[in-house]
Design a protein around this motif. Sequence first.
Motif, short mmCIF file in Angstrom:
data_model
loop_
_atom_site.label_atom_id
_atom_site.label_comp_id
_atom_site.label_asym_id
_atom_site.label_seq_id
_atom_site.Cartn_x
_atom_site.Cartn_y
_atom_site.Cartn_z
N PRO A 1 0.95 -1.23 -0.03
CA PRO A 1 -0.12 -0.02 0.08
C PRO A 1 0.94 1.17 0.05
O PRO A 1 1.82 1.23 0.83
N ARG A 2 0.41 2.16 -0.87
CA ARG A 2 1.08 3.71 -0.84
C ARG A 2 0.23 4.81 -1.01
O ARG A 2 -0.95 4.64 -1.70
N LEU B 1 1.22 4.10 10.07
CA LEU B 1 0.77 3.13 9.50
C LEU B 1 2.13 2.30 8.90
O LEU B 1 1.74 1.22 8.27
N GLY B 2 3.05 2.84 8.85
CA GLY B 2 4.36 2.22 8.09
C GLY B 2 4.89 0.86 8.94
O GLY B 2 4.59 -0.15 8.07
N VAL B 3 5.20 1.03 10.11
CA VAL B 3 5.85 -0.24 10.55
C VAL B 3 4.69 -1.41 10.80
O VAL B 3 4.68 -2.43 10.44
N LYS B 4 3.39 -0.98 11.42
CA LYS B 4 2.54 -2.11 11.70
C LYS B 4 1.60 -2.37 10.34
O LYS B 4 1.43 -3.64 10.31
N GLY C 1 2.78 -1.59 7.01
CA GLY C 1 3.57 -1.39 5.69
C GLY C 1 3.16 -0.41 4.61
O GLY C 1 3.44 -0.40 3.63
N LEU C 2 2.51 0.79 5.41
CA LEU C 2 2.05 1.91 4.35
C LEU C 2 3.19 2.42 4.13
O LEU C 2 3.93 2.70 5.00
N GLN C 3 3.41 3.06 2.97
CA GLN C 3 4.30 3.89 2.49
C GLN C 3 3.47 5.18 1.92
O GLN C 3 2.58 5.17 1.27
#
Length: 327
Positions: free
Chosen positions: A155-156, A207-210, A212-214
């Motif tokens: 996701p991005r 939301l990045g670490v948990k 995987g959102l970039q």
Amino acid sequence: MPYDTNTTATELVPDYAPFIKEKTILVTGVSPGSLGGFYVQSIAKAKPACLILAGRSASKLEQCAREIHAESSETIIKTLEIDLSSLESVRKAADQVNGWEDVPSIDVLVNNAGIMAVEYQLSVDGFESHFATNHLGPFLFTNLIMKKVLKSTSPRVVIVTSDGHRLSPIRFYDYNFDGGKTYNKWVGYGQSKTANMLMALSLAKKLGVKYGLQAYSLHPGAIMTNLSLHLDWNVDMESLLSVYRQLGEKEGWDDQGFTLKTIDRGTATHVYASFDSSLKANNGAYLIDSHIADPMVDIVKPWATNALEAEKLWVLSEQLVGQEFPY
């Protein structure tokens, strides 16, 4: 060879074709002759599974859809009417997206829509129009469809900002410019562009670490599009330089004007931000000329890259849209 200010979207699409193919991509601010319109036409050549074209005008969306379909018949094209200045319209559009069973996930969301240097007015919800259209609308829309974004395997979220963020930090206690009394249209624009950068930072952190959102923000460059047709540059250039002079910025004494990009060069960083895999190590970054901005070279204001400012804006935004997103 590294990408630079002269790199075009047309050149980048073949490089990123494997990452574009079979993706579902939603783009706001799509209309003929716009950055959003050129971006979707460019990436369509790499055969994404689905392109969702979002904008205010149904007729303009359909025109873009027809042009893309004529060249890329394999890609599913959907249109979505949304007025980002209206929270009601945003909620309606988000409900529509969330209700599409044939779109189980969204791989890339590109918040591309925006307005620039308009006269003072309040949105239907009572917010200064730049702040409403460029920030609060995208903030709410992004969070309302976030569950579909997070169903992607990669996701991005990409947010189109501007080097105009240099014109103003977030005016936390006067974001509405005291009913217009303290308003300057370039400062209003600058505040909203700072908000775009801080929103990308917040999304990456929350939301990045948990999940995987970039999330990335980008400056496309100075490009003559429909965004600036209402401006009289004989007058408005001086008002812009005046703000820079008040801030003590060198641009205030630069009478050479802007170095303009073509729309093809202007959308290159859109492609880079949407699909470059090496960016993951710099989640939340601000991008320019298809690279990560260097604060010493590219002039990045600390008020737009500060984690505390980002969290304060997130809390304020939740209050203003009337909904919390406790990630």
